[in-house]
Enzyme design. Structure first.
Site, PDB file in Angstrom:
ATOM      1  CG  ASP A 130      -1.858   1.159   1.258  1.00  0.00           C
ATOM      2  OD1 ASP A 130      -2.358   1.538   0.183  1.00  0.00           O
ATOM      3  OD2 ASP A 130      -2.110   1.705   2.349  1.00  0.00           O
TER       4      ASP A 130
ATOM      5  CG  ASP B 281      -0.945   3.313   5.920  1.00  0.00           C
ATOM      6  OD1 ASP B 281      -1.341   3.936   4.929  1.00  0.00           O
ATOM      7  OD2 ASP B 281      -0.865   3.800   7.060  1.00  0.00           O
TER       8      ASP B 281
ATOM      9  CD  GLU C 278      -4.536   1.567  -2.758  1.00  0.00           C
ATOM     10  OE1 GLU C 278      -5.226   0.895  -1.992  1.00  0.00           O
ATOM     11  OE2 GLU C 278      -4.204   2.746  -2.541  1.00  0.00           O
TER      12      GLU C 278
END
Length: 190
Positions: free
Chosen positions: A8, A142, A69
């Site tokens: 992330d 996160d 991501e």
């Protein structure tokens, strides 16, 4: 069984999580954490720290795949730029080692983990905890998001990658095999 490092991306907190599993089989968390950089440091130093952190995770966990991501547009351009830069660092680290990288959108990850592409962070975290059979929710968010990315890739990425490979193989075969006219008149349309 596949081992996936989910990333992330972010400059201040870059979530990382490793999940092992296969579609239809129980998942197992192999590690979760955050690579942190000081907000007041120069951008080059921060990117170097992100790289060093991701390299350490790659060394320790030796994933088969990396799921990152996909950066999406936000109103805060500075945040988008930092996220995109951290994302590029993660992709570069994996690619340098010959590890395949796949990008997943936030809504794709939410849908894979919760069943809804509109789920909020609390719902994603709760499902990650449940799917990985963890005693407590992974923190910070996160880190939970990184695990969700890895889960998404295990459940959805494998099928998507196989479909993409089949399409590319079919295209390559059709390019190398020219169409020939039939030499018999039986059954041919005129």
């Amino acid at each position: 069984m596949v081992r996936v490092l989910g990333v992330d991306p972010g400059l201040t907190r870059c979530g990382v999580g490793v999940v092992e599993g296969a579609p239809g089989r129980p998942l197992r968390m192999a590690g979760v954490g955050v690579v942190r950089t000081p907000a007041d440091a120069e951008i080059g130093q921060r990117l170097l720290q992100v790289e060093q952190g991701i390299e350490a995770w790659l060394d320790e966990h030796r994933p088969d795949l990396v799921a990152v991501e996909r950066v999406f547009a936000q109103h805060n351009v500075r945040t988008v730029m930092g996220t995109a830069q951290a994302s590029a660092v993660a992709m570069l680290c994996a690619t340098r080692r010959g590890i395949p990288v796949t990008l997943h959108t936030p809504s794709e990850v939410k849908a894979a983990v919760t069943g809804s592409g509109r789920a909020d962070k609390a719902q994603v975290t709760a499902m990650v905890q449940r799917l990985l059979r963890l005693d407590a929710p992974p923190k910070p968010a996160d880190a939970a998001d990184a695990l969700a990315l890895a889960i998404c890739h295990i459940w959805r990425g494998g099928a998507a990658n196989r479909l993409e490979a089949a399409v590319l193989a079919a295209r390559a075969t059709s390019r190398s095999t020219p169409l020939r006219a039939s030499s018999t008149s039986k059954g041919s349309i005129r």
